[in-house]
Design a protein around this motif. Sequence first.
Motif, PDB file in Angstrom:
ATOM      1  N   PHE A 154       7.412   5.720  -8.160  1.00 32.76           N
ATOM      2  CA  PHE A 154       8.253   4.581  -8.250  1.00 32.76           C
ATOM      3  C   PHE A 154       8.222   3.752  -7.178  1.00 32.76           C
ATOM      4  O   PHE A 154       8.423   4.120  -5.969  1.00 32.76           O
ATOM      5  CB  PHE A 154       9.710   5.033  -8.635  1.00 32.76           C
ATOM      6  CG  PHE A 154      10.569   3.906  -8.968  1.00 32.76           C
ATOM      7  CD1 PHE A 154      10.629   3.130 -10.025  1.00 32.76           C
ATOM      8  CD2 PHE A 154      11.834   3.804  -7.831  1.00 32.76           C
ATOM      9  CE1 PHE A 154      11.254   2.032 -10.057  1.00 32.76           C
ATOM     10  CE2 PHE A 154      12.452   2.741  -8.158  1.00 32.76           C
ATOM     11  CZ  PHE A 154      12.477   1.938  -9.466  1.00 32.76           C
ATOM     12  N   GLY A 155       7.868   2.439  -7.337  1.00 30.70           N
ATOM     13  CA  GLY A 155       8.125   1.308  -6.339  1.00 30.70           C
ATOM     14  C   GLY A 155       6.867   1.411  -5.320  1.00 30.70           C
ATOM     15  O   GLY A 155       6.818   1.052  -4.074  1.00 30.70           O
ATOM     16  N   ARG A 156       5.631   1.909  -5.909  1.00 28.98           N
ATOM     17  CA  ARG A 156       4.417   1.973  -4.972  1.00 28.98           C
ATOM     18  C   ARG A 156       4.091   0.404  -4.531  1.00 28.98           C
ATOM     19  O   ARG A 156       4.459  -0.329  -5.236  1.00 28.98           O
ATOM     20  CB  ARG A 156       3.297   2.772  -5.544  1.00 28.98           C
ATOM     21  CG  ARG A 156       1.985   2.990  -4.773  1.00 28.98           C
ATOM     22  CD  ARG A 156       1.105   3.614  -5.509  1.00 28.98           C
ATOM     23  NE  ARG A 156       1.593   5.341  -5.661  1.00 28.98           N
ATOM     24  CZ  ARG A 156       1.370   5.951  -4.791  1.00 28.98           C
ATOM     25  NH1 ARG A 156       0.905   5.817  -3.559  1.00 28.98           N
ATOM     26  NH2 ARG A 156       1.673   7.203  -4.800  1.00 28.98           N
ATOM     27  N   ASN A 157       3.254   0.451  -3.310  1.00 28.90           N
ATOM     28  CA  ASN A 157       2.789  -0.766  -2.990  1.00 28.90           C
ATOM     29  C   ASN A 157       3.990  -1.672  -2.691  1.00 28.90           C
ATOM     30  O   ASN A 157       4.244  -2.711  -2.809  1.00 28.90           O
ATOM     31  CB  ASN A 157       2.018  -1.674  -3.987  1.00 28.90           C
ATOM     32  CG  ASN A 157       0.985  -0.923  -4.191  1.00 28.90           C
ATOM     33  OD1 ASN A 157       0.175  -0.243  -3.403  1.00 28.90           O
ATOM     34  ND2 ASN A 157       0.288  -1.109  -5.400  1.00 28.90           N
ATOM     35  N   SER A 158       5.026  -1.048  -1.967  1.00 25.07           N
ATOM     36  CA  SER A 158       6.114  -1.652  -1.321  1.00 25.07           C
ATOM     37  C   SER A 158       6.922  -2.401  -2.304  1.00 25.07           C
ATOM     38  O   SER A 158       7.199  -1.823  -3.487  1.00 25.07           O
ATOM     39  CB  SER A 158       5.713  -2.768   0.042  1.00 25.07           C
ATOM     40  OG  SER A 158       6.723  -3.356   0.679  1.00 25.07           O
ATOM     41  N   ARG A 159       7.207  -3.584  -2.252  1.00 24.66           N
ATOM     42  CA  ARG A 159       8.252  -4.404  -2.895  1.00 24.66           C
ATOM     43  C   ARG A 159       7.626  -4.644  -4.224  1.00 24.66           C
ATOM     44  O   ARG A 159       8.361  -5.186  -5.318  1.00 24.66           O
ATOM     45  CB  ARG A 159       8.912  -5.449  -2.270  1.00 24.66           C
ATOM     46  CG  ARG A 159       9.748  -5.102  -1.228  1.00 24.66           C
ATOM     47  CD  ARG A 159      10.175  -6.193  -0.483  1.00 24.66           C
ATOM     48  NE  ARG A 159      11.150  -5.598   0.626  1.00 24.66           N
ATOM     49  CZ  ARG A 159      12.355  -5.286   0.670  1.00 24.66           C
ATOM     50  NH1 ARG A 159      13.056  -5.498  -0.672  1.00 24.66           N
ATOM     51  NH2 ARG A 159      13.142  -5.154   1.546  1.00 24.66           N
ATOM     52  N   GLN A 160       6.241  -4.400  -4.577  1.00 23.08           N
ATOM     53  CA  GLN A 160       5.372  -4.884  -5.547  1.00 23.08           C
ATOM     54  C   GLN A 160       5.857  -4.095  -6.936  1.00 23.08           C
ATOM     55  O   GLN A 160       5.440  -4.156  -8.009  1.00 23.08           O
ATOM     56  CB  GLN A 160       4.109  -5.085  -5.420  1.00 23.08           C
ATOM     57  CG  GLN A 160       3.803  -6.160  -4.424  1.00 23.08           C
ATOM     58  CD  GLN A 160       4.600  -7.285  -4.673  1.00 23.08           C
ATOM     59  OE1 GLN A 160       4.525  -7.812  -5.902  1.00 23.08           O
ATOM     60  NE2 GLN A 160       5.215  -8.009  -3.585  1.00 23.08           N
ATOM     61  N   GLY A 161       6.210  -2.569  -6.565  1.00 18.25           N
ATOM     62  CA  GLY A 161       6.338  -1.775  -7.600  1.00 18.25           C
ATOM     63  C   GLY A 161       4.813  -1.294  -8.160  1.00 18.25           C
ATOM     64  O   GLY A 161       3.878  -1.438  -7.443  1.00 18.25           O
ATOM     65  N   ASN A 162       4.630  -0.582  -9.282  1.00 16.19           N
ATOM     66  CA  ASN A 162       3.748  -0.331  -9.951  1.00 16.19           C
ATOM     67  C   ASN A 162       2.722  -1.336 -10.770  1.00 16.19           C
ATOM     68  O   ASN A 162       1.817  -1.082 -11.250  1.00 16.19           O
ATOM     69  CB  ASN A 162       3.279   1.108 -10.437  1.00 16.19           C
ATOM     70  CG  ASN A 162       4.381   1.090 -11.598  1.00 16.19           C
ATOM     71  OD1 ASN A 162       4.986   0.236 -11.964  1.00 16.19           O
ATOM     72  ND2 ASN A 162       4.732   2.432 -11.643  1.00 16.19           N
ATOM     73  N   ASN A 214       8.544  -7.577   8.601  1.00 14.49           N
ATOM     74  CA  ASN A 214       7.912  -7.871  10.214  1.00 14.49           C
ATOM     75  C   ASN A 214       8.018  -9.297  10.551  1.00 14.49           C
ATOM     76  O   ASN A 214       7.373  -9.503  11.638  1.00 14.49           O
ATOM     77  CB  ASN A 214       6.428  -7.350   9.952  1.00 14.49           C
ATOM     78  CG  ASN A 214       5.336  -8.174   9.413  1.00 14.49           C
ATOM     79  OD1 ASN A 214       5.817  -9.419   8.598  1.00 14.49           O
ATOM     80  ND2 ASN A 214       4.100  -7.846   9.388  1.00 14.49           N
ATOM     81  N   GLY A 215       8.702 -10.101   9.814  1.00 15.18           N
ATOM     82  CA  GLY A 215       8.863 -11.420  10.205  1.00 15.18           C
ATOM     83  C   GLY A 215       8.060 -12.413   9.453  1.00 15.18           C
ATOM     84  O   GLY A 215       8.376 -13.649   9.538  1.00 15.18           O
ATOM     85  N   THR A 216       6.914 -11.844   8.471  1.00 14.24           N
ATOM     86  CA  THR A 216       6.332 -12.584   7.831  1.00 14.24           C
ATOM     87  C   THR A 216       6.163 -12.261   6.458  1.00 14.24           C
ATOM     88  O   THR A 216       6.200 -12.915   5.388  1.00 14.24           O
ATOM     89  CB  THR A 216       4.847 -12.529   8.373  1.00 14.24           C
ATOM     90  OG1 THR A 216       4.686 -12.976   9.815  1.00 14.24           O
ATOM     91  CG2 THR A 216       3.856 -13.607   7.588  1.00 14.24           C
ATOM     92  N   GLU A 217       5.994 -10.817   6.343  1.00 14.71           N
ATOM     93  CA  GLU A 217       5.931  -9.981   4.850  1.00 14.71           C
ATOM     94  C   GLU A 217       6.387  -8.596   5.050  1.00 14.71           C
ATOM     95  O   GLU A 217       6.664  -8.254   5.924  1.00 14.71           O
ATOM     96  CB  GLU A 217       4.520 -10.080   4.687  1.00 14.71           C
ATOM     97  CG  GLU A 217       3.695  -9.228   5.436  1.00 14.71           C
ATOM     98  CD  GLU A 217       2.224  -9.425   4.998  1.00 14.71           C
ATOM     99  OE1 GLU A 217       1.747  -9.197   3.693  1.00 14.71           O
ATOM    100  OE2 GLU A 217       1.341  -9.215   5.952  1.00 14.71           O
ATOM    101  N   PHE A 218       6.579  -8.229   3.759  1.00  7.95           N
ATOM    102  CA  PHE A 218       7.303  -6.684   3.527  1.00  7.95           C
ATOM    103  C   PHE A 218       5.966  -5.783   3.682  1.00  7.95           C
ATOM    104  O   PHE A 218       5.071  -5.896   2.884  1.00  7.95           O
ATOM    105  CB  PHE A 218       8.266  -6.290   2.425  1.00  7.95           C
ATOM    106  CG  PHE A 218       9.532  -7.250   2.469  1.00  7.95           C
ATOM    107  CD1 PHE A 218      10.642  -6.599   3.187  1.00  7.95           C
ATOM    108  CD2 PHE A 218       9.668  -8.309   1.867  1.00  7.95           C
ATOM    109  CE1 PHE A 218      11.740  -6.957   3.118  1.00  7.95           C
ATOM    110  CE2 PHE A 218      10.991  -9.119   1.897  1.00  7.95           C
ATOM    111  CZ  PHE A 218      12.017  -8.313   2.693  1.00  7.95           C
ATOM    112  N   LEU A 219       5.821  -4.616   4.459  1.00  7.68           N
ATOM    113  CA  LEU A 219       5.008  -4.089   4.537  1.00  7.68           C
ATOM    114  C   LEU A 219       5.611  -2.422   4.500  1.00  7.68           C
ATOM    115  O   LEU A 219       6.795  -2.216   4.902  1.00  7.68           O
ATOM    116  CB  LEU A 219       4.218  -4.097   5.973  1.00  7.68           C
ATOM    117  CG  LEU A 219       3.337  -5.367   6.138  1.00  7.68           C
ATOM    118  CD1 LEU A 219       2.893  -5.302   7.219  1.00  7.68           C
ATOM    119  CD2 LEU A 219       2.343  -5.316   5.128  1.00  7.68           C
ATOM    120  N   PRO A 220       5.007  -1.472   3.970  1.00  2.00           N
ATOM    121  CA  PRO A 220       5.327  -0.071   4.079  1.00  2.00           C
ATOM    122  C   PRO A 220       5.510   0.286   5.379  1.00  2.00           C
ATOM    123  O   PRO A 220       4.856   0.051   6.229  1.00  2.00           O
ATOM    124  CB  PRO A 220       4.305   0.544   3.307  1.00  2.00           C
ATOM    125  CG  PRO A 220       3.355  -0.478   2.646  1.00  2.00           C
ATOM    126  CD  PRO A 220       3.477  -1.848   3.404  1.00  2.00           C
TER     127      PRO A 220
END
Length: 742
Positions: A13-21, A417-423
Motif C-alpha cells: 500500500f502506498g509504494r513509490n512514496s506519495r504516488q501509491g501504486n 527534502n525542500g523540492t520533492e517527496f522522497l522515500p
Amino acid sequence: MKKQSNKGPDKPFGRNSRQGNGKKTSSIKTPMTMTPGADPELAKIFKKIGFPKPSPFVPDSFQLEAVEAIESSDCLVTAPTGAGKTWIAETAARQYLERGQKIWYATPLKALTNSIYAQFIRCFGRDKVGILTGDVKENPDAPLIIGTTEILRNQLYDAMHTGEDLGADFIILDEAHFLGDPERGVVWEEIIIYLPVRIPILMLSATIGNTGLIAEWLTTIRGKECHVIQTTERPVPLFPLFLNPTGVISPLIRQTTGKKKLTLHRGVAEYLKAKPRPQISLPGRLPDFSEILKVLDHFDLLPAIFFLKSRSDCDQAIKSCTGEILAKDKRKRTQLALRIDELTASNRHLARHGQRQILEHTAAASHHSGQLPGWKVVVETLMAEGLLNAMFATSTVAAGVNFPARSVVILNSDRFNGTEFLPLTASEFQQMTGRAGRRGMDKIGFAVVIPGRFMDLNHGARMLTAPPLDVKSQIKINFSMTLNLLLSHTPDKIRLLLDNSFASHMITQGKRGNYARKAFGAKLEHLWDHFMAHLEFLKQEAFVSEDDTLTPDGVWAAQLRMDAPLLVAQSLRLGLLPERDPVMLAAVMASFVSEKEFEDESMERRMLPKRVIRQFLTLRKGLKPFASKLMELGFNAPFLYLQPASVMLAWAGGEPWESTLKRTAFAEGDLARLILRTAENLRQLAGVKQAFPVIAATAFEAMDLILREPVVNATDGVEDEETDETDEEIGTENDKKNQLHP
C-alpha cells in the motif's frame, strides 16, 4: 482476527512514496474509536517492558576498544543511537584534560552542541568547558571547547593564514555521517583535509555504511592508521510494531531465522487485504491522537515521540490530545506544572506561550523549527526529565539530540527534502527509531508504524532492518573557501589539498567510484575547473592579483564567512551600506540572509519609510552590474528581499515582539532564526574593523539592538537544521537559484 496466509500482502500500500501504486485501493472504512488489543505473539514481548534493575555502569567492549585505539591512532566509531558513543568521547576527553591538553568537540547542530555543553559541564566543571556556536561564545579559552563544525573549520582557516598551530590536541567529530550531507558535508571534508596530522580524530556516528572506505581515506591522507570500531547491538532492543486503526497492535514483521526473506506479519497482511480497509483518519485529516495515546498507554508504551511531516501537523496534533492519561497520575501532573513554572519564570514570552495550557493539561508537546528556540528548550527539558507522555516532532529531533522515549511512532515513509517527496532512507529511519528505548530506563524500545495515505508499510519494514547508506563526498568550491585558502596557499598547493579529498579517494574505487568520477572527474578535473573559475572571477574583480595572491580587498573579504560574501564585500567597496545607522544596517544585513523566498510584491510599499525604499533602491542598483557578472559566469547571486529587511527595521528600532510578528507571516521560530542569522552577518561585518572601522562599530551596535528578549534567551536552544525547511548552518555558501534583481 481471522487467520490469513503468512505470504504477506498481494500488493504493497502506498509504494513509490506519495504516488501509491497507481491503482484504486479498496474502499475504506470511516475512522472509528480504537479498542486496545494485541496479537497473542506480543504477550511475551510486552512482558519485557519495565525498568532495568539499577546496576553499576560497566563499559561495553567496543567502548573500551575505542578508548584504547584513540591513544595511538585516529578512530571511527559506529554504534546504534544510545549505545554509549558519548561515553567514549567523555572518557577520552578526561584523559587529555588530565595531561593538561586541549580538546575540540565539534557537532553539526547547535542544539546538540548545547546538549553536549551542558553534559560536559556536569562532568568537568564550568571552568573547564567553553562553547562556540556563532550565537553563543562562552569561556573560549577553556581547555575543552564544544562548538559547531563551521566554527572549527574557520579556526583552521585562521591557523593556516597566521601560521599558528590550532589550539587543540584532540578533535571529536560527532554525527560523522554529516560528511555526506549535500549542503554541509563540504565543511566536514575540509576539516579532515586541513587538520594537522599530529591531532588525532575521533569520529562518532550511528549511520555510516562504508566505514572501511572512510577509514582507508583517513589512513591514506594522514599517514597513520584509522581504527574502525563497530557494533550493531542496541543497548535497549528495538521491536517494530504495527498499529491497526482498530486499535489492535501486532508485530510489524514476521520473525524469521537464517536468511529467509523479510515479510510483513500476518496482522499487517490482513489489514492490507481487508475490504473495506480500516482508516486511521478521514482523507486530508490527521488521526485523533488521543485515541492512539490511549492504546499506547494501555500497553505501557509511553512516553512516545511521534514523527510528523510538517510543523502545522505537529501543532494540530497536540490539539487532539486530552488530559485523560495525565489525570491518572496526579504526582506527575503536579511535577509538570511546577517544572513549567520554573523553566518559563525568567521569560514572559515563554510563560504565556500559546501552547502552554495544552502542555500542562495533556503532557503532550509540539517540537519544530517554527517555534521560539527558548520554547523548544522547555519541551526538550521536560521530555528529557520524563515529564511528557508525547512529543510531536519533525525529523529534526531525530538527528543527534538525546531525547529518547519508550516508543517512536512513524506515520510517513517519505520526507519532503525542500523540492520533492522522497522515500525515507535506512539511515533516516534508523535515526528516528534510535530514539526508542532509554538506556537505564527501559528494557525494550518500540518503533510503532501507523498506516495511512503516506505510509508504505513494505518500505518502512525494509528500512527498519536495512544497513545504513554509504557516505559520499560532497566537496564543492565556493568563494569563501577560495579566498580563505588563498590566504595561505598557492593554487598549486590548493590542488594538492584537493587531491587529499574524500572525492579523490572515492575515484580510485573501481565501479564503486563511478559516482565520484562523474561528479568530480576522473582526475578531479571538474572540481579543479570550478576552483579555477572562482579564481578567475576573483582576479577580474581585483580580490586576487595576477600572481594569484590576495589583494588587500581579498584579505578582508576572506573574513566575511557568510551566505553571500562577495555581494557584501562589493557593497563595502562601493559604500552601499549605511555606515552610521545601526537600525538600517541591521535591516540591510537581514536581506543578505539566504533563508527562503519572500513575496515582496505583496507588501504595501507605501507603508514603508521612504528611507528604507531609498536605501534598497540604491543597494540594488549599485550591486546590479556585479551581480550580473556573477550570473553570466554561472555563479549565483541571491535576491535581496525587502520583506525581511522591513521586519528587521521594526525589530531593531525597538518594536515589541508581538507587533513585529504581526508585520509578517513568519512563525516565531522563523523570525528568531532570521534575527540570529542577521546577527551572525553583523558579527562577520564587525570582523573587518581594520579596513572599515566605522561600519564595524555600527555593526556591533546593531547586534545589541536585535539580540534582545525573547531572542537572547533563545541561545540556550538554537535553531534546527531541517533539510526539509532549508534551515542551514551559518557559514555555508548560498547555493540557491535566486537572483539579485534591480
